[in-house]
Design a protein around this motif. Structure first.
Motif, PDB file in Angstrom:
ATOM      1  N   THR A  32       0.373  -1.123   0.449  1.00 58.17           N
ATOM      2  CA  THR A  32       0.002   0.888  -0.095  1.00 58.17           C
ATOM      3  C   THR A  32       1.036   1.722  -0.091  1.00 58.17           C
ATOM      4  O   THR A  32       0.772   1.920  -0.868  1.00 58.17           O
ATOM      5  CB  THR A  32      -0.908  -0.338   0.960  1.00 58.17           C
ATOM      6  OG1 THR A  32      -2.107  -0.926   0.738  1.00 58.17           O
ATOM      7  CG2 THR A  32      -2.217   1.682   0.955  1.00 58.17           C
ATOM      8  N   GLY A  33       1.872   1.186   0.803  1.00 56.15           N
ATOM      9  CA  GLY A  33       2.573   2.176   0.861  1.00 56.15           C
ATOM     10  C   GLY A  33       3.609   2.671  -0.302  1.00 56.15           C
ATOM     11  O   GLY A  33       3.072   3.303  -1.225  1.00 56.15           O
ATOM     12  N   LEU A  89      11.088   5.620   6.928  1.00 59.99           N
ATOM     13  CA  LEU A  89      10.298   7.210   7.999  1.00 59.99           C
ATOM     14  C   LEU A  89      11.208   8.334   8.072  1.00 59.99           C
ATOM     15  O   LEU A  89      10.426   9.348   7.341  1.00 59.99           O
ATOM     16  CB  LEU A  89      10.509   6.960   9.317  1.00 59.99           C
ATOM     17  CG  LEU A  89       9.720   5.536   9.939  1.00 59.99           C
ATOM     18  CD1 LEU A  89       9.054   5.108  11.294  1.00 59.99           C
ATOM     19  CD2 LEU A  89       7.850   5.770   8.988  1.00 59.99           C
ATOM     20  N   GLU A  90      12.360   8.096   8.273  1.00 60.78           N
ATOM     21  CA  GLU A  90      12.882   9.200   7.489  1.00 60.78           C
ATOM     22  C   GLU A  90      13.290   9.974   5.798  1.00 60.78           C
ATOM     23  O   GLU A  90      13.381  11.117   5.679  1.00 60.78           O
ATOM     24  CB  GLU A  90      14.760   8.869   7.291  1.00 60.78           C
ATOM     25  CG  GLU A  90      15.459   8.646   8.596  1.00 60.78           C
ATOM     26  CD  GLU A  90      16.988   8.093   8.902  1.00 60.78           C
ATOM     27  OE1 GLU A  90      17.639   8.006   7.576  1.00 60.78           O
ATOM     28  OE2 GLU A  90      17.729   8.084  10.264  1.00 60.78           O
ATOM     29  N   TYR A 114       8.453  15.247   3.254  1.00 60.77           N
ATOM     30  CA  TYR A 114       7.164  17.168   4.549  1.00 60.77           C
ATOM     31  C   TYR A 114       8.347  17.369   4.719  1.00 60.77           C
ATOM     32  O   TYR A 114       7.373  18.246   4.382  1.00 60.77           O
ATOM     33  CB  TYR A 114       6.571  15.640   5.680  1.00 60.77           C
ATOM     34  CG  TYR A 114       5.737  16.335   6.168  1.00 60.77           C
ATOM     35  CD1 TYR A 114       4.035  16.756   5.317  1.00 60.77           C
ATOM     36  CD2 TYR A 114       5.582  16.687   7.855  1.00 60.77           C
ATOM     37  CE1 TYR A 114       3.450  17.852   6.553  1.00 60.77           C
ATOM     38  CE2 TYR A 114       4.224  17.649   8.123  1.00 60.77           C
ATOM     39  CZ  TYR A 114       3.039  18.323   7.813  1.00 60.77           C
ATOM     40  OH  TYR A 114       2.473  18.709   8.058  1.00 60.77           O
ATOM     41  N   VAL A 115       8.872  17.328   5.259  1.00 60.22           N
ATOM     42  CA  VAL A 115       9.448  18.699   5.946  1.00 60.22           C
ATOM     43  C   VAL A 115      10.594  19.597   5.397  1.00 60.22           C
ATOM     44  O   VAL A 115      10.402  20.687   5.231  1.00 60.22           O
ATOM     45  CB  VAL A 115      10.119  17.970   7.078  1.00 60.22           C
ATOM     46  CG1 VAL A 115      11.187  19.057   7.667  1.00 60.22           C
ATOM     47  CG2 VAL A 115       9.133  17.996   8.307  1.00 60.22           C
ATOM     48  N   PHE A 168      -0.094  11.628   3.644  1.00 55.54           N
ATOM     49  CA  PHE A 168       0.081   9.952   3.787  1.00 55.54           C
ATOM     50  C   PHE A 168       1.665   9.731   5.417  1.00 55.54           C
ATOM     51  O   PHE A 168       1.326   9.234   5.840  1.00 55.54           O
ATOM     52  CB  PHE A 168       0.446   9.945   2.708  1.00 55.54           C
ATOM     53  CG  PHE A 168       0.987   8.186   2.299  1.00 55.54           C
ATOM     54  CD1 PHE A 168       0.042   7.404   2.649  1.00 55.54           C
ATOM     55  CD2 PHE A 168       2.593   8.096   2.769  1.00 55.54           C
ATOM     56  CE1 PHE A 168       0.862   5.664   1.995  1.00 55.54           C
ATOM     57  CE2 PHE A 168       3.416   6.731   2.508  1.00 55.54           C
ATOM     58  CZ  PHE A 168       2.136   5.506   2.459  1.00 55.54           C
ATOM     59  N   ALA A 169       1.984  10.754   4.932  1.00 63.16           N
ATOM     60  CA  ALA A 169       3.444  11.244   5.755  1.00 63.16           C
ATOM     61  C   ALA A 169       2.848  10.978   7.142  1.00 63.16           C
ATOM     62  O   ALA A 169       3.544  10.849   7.617  1.00 63.16           O
ATOM     63  CB  ALA A 169       4.208  12.509   4.950  1.00 63.16           C
ATOM     64  N   VAL A 170       2.672  12.238   6.960  1.00 65.53           N
ATOM     65  CA  VAL A 170       1.991  11.965   8.403  1.00 65.53           C
ATOM     66  C   VAL A 170       1.274  11.581   9.472  1.00 65.53           C
ATOM     67  O   VAL A 170       1.837  11.011  10.713  1.00 65.53           O
ATOM     68  CB  VAL A 170       0.735  13.316   8.790  1.00 65.53           C
ATOM     69  CG1 VAL A 170      -0.065  13.682   9.873  1.00 65.53           C
ATOM     70  CG2 VAL A 170       1.517  15.355   8.800  1.00 65.53           C
ATOM     71  N   ARG A 171       0.401  10.433   8.747  1.00 69.59           N
ATOM     72  CA  ARG A 171      -0.404   8.890   9.253  1.00 69.59           C
ATOM     73  C   ARG A 171       0.770   8.869   9.473  1.00 69.59           C
ATOM     74  O   ARG A 171       0.757   7.887  10.359  1.00 69.59           O
ATOM     75  CB  ARG A 171      -1.259   8.570   8.061  1.00 69.59           C
ATOM     76  CG  ARG A 171      -2.543   9.827   7.416  1.00 69.59           C
ATOM     77  CD  ARG A 171      -3.417   8.315   7.314  1.00 69.59           C
ATOM     78  NE  ARG A 171      -3.782   8.464   6.171  1.00 69.59           N
ATOM     79  CZ  ARG A 171      -3.612   9.292   5.047  1.00 69.59           C
ATOM     80  NH1 ARG A 171      -4.144   9.830   4.636  1.00 69.59           N
ATOM     81  NH2 ARG A 171      -2.522   8.104   3.625  1.00 69.59           N
TER      82      ARG A 171
END
Length: 216
Positions: free
Chosen positions: A38-39, A92-93, A99-100, A136-139
């Motif tokens: 999914t990711g 995660l990185e 995102y950031v 997506f990243a936040v979740r």
């Protein structure tokens, strides 16, 4: 407000076109780190959106009489150096970087877009529109932190490193391109205006880190 020099518009569209091309490369690469299908599929769809943005920018550069490759070339070294120095080692990185890091860059380009005439203002805002990566990243990041609180400190340090590198590279790009520097200073009015622009971008970064569940 006076009209920006054509060269400054080409510079801005050129750096954005290369940024979108590298975003495609990175998202496609990060998709292979995804722990789930999914990711992986989600990032692949986002990569497709980024390459579509790249095409829109190169088409506009051609309309302006510029060669897209030549317009992108002056920015490849700075952007490549940034991405090589901030290559994520985990899924995660990679999400935090998109995102950031990409969020900070997008805020900067949106600020500059306000100084452009149409149709280039709308084009820049269009290609900077979120492709779904933010939510997506936040979740994903928040869920991972809830499962393992030890991740929060490491990812917060990573986020701060990303922003430091992004600011350094952005300053270098502006310093090397007089048209972009003049566009920013003229658009903001004076150095005080530039300071307020930086404050707005910094505030948005702080909010993003908080939204991820990380200390800014």
């Amino acid at each position: 407000m006076s009209q920006p020099e054509p060269g400054a518009v080409v510079d801005l569209l050129g750096v954005l076109a290369y940024a979108e091309l590298t975003a495609f490369d990175r998202l496609a690469e990060d998709a292979r780190l995804a722990p789930t299908l999914t990711g992986r599929a989600a990032l692949a769809r986002m990569a497709a959106a980024e390459i579509a943005h790249h095409v829109r920018l190169t088409e506009r550069l051609t309309e302006l009489g510029a060669d897209p490759a030549a317009a992108m070339a002056p920015f490849t070294s700075a952007l490549d150096t940034f991405h090589e120095s901030t290559r994520p080692s985990t899924w995660l990185e990679g999400l935090v970087k998109a995102y950031v890091g990409d969020g900070l860059a997008a805020d900067f380009y949106r600020e500059i877009a306000a100084f452009l005439p149409e149709p280039d203002r709308d084009l820049v805002l269009e290609v900077l529109d979120d492709t779904g990566h933010a939510d997506f990243a936040v979740r994903e990041v928040r869920a991972a932190i809830e499962a393992d609180r030890r991740l929060a400190g490491r990812l917060a340090l990573w986020g701060r490193r990303l922003v430091g590198e992004a600011i350094t590279r952005s300053q270098a790009v502006i310093a090397e391109h007089d048209g972009l520097a003049e566009l920013i200073i003229t658009g903001t009015g004076d150095l005080a205006g530039v300071g307020r622009l930086i404050d707005r971008i910094t505030s948005a970064h702080t909010q993003r880190m908080t939204t991820l569940g990380l200390n800014p």
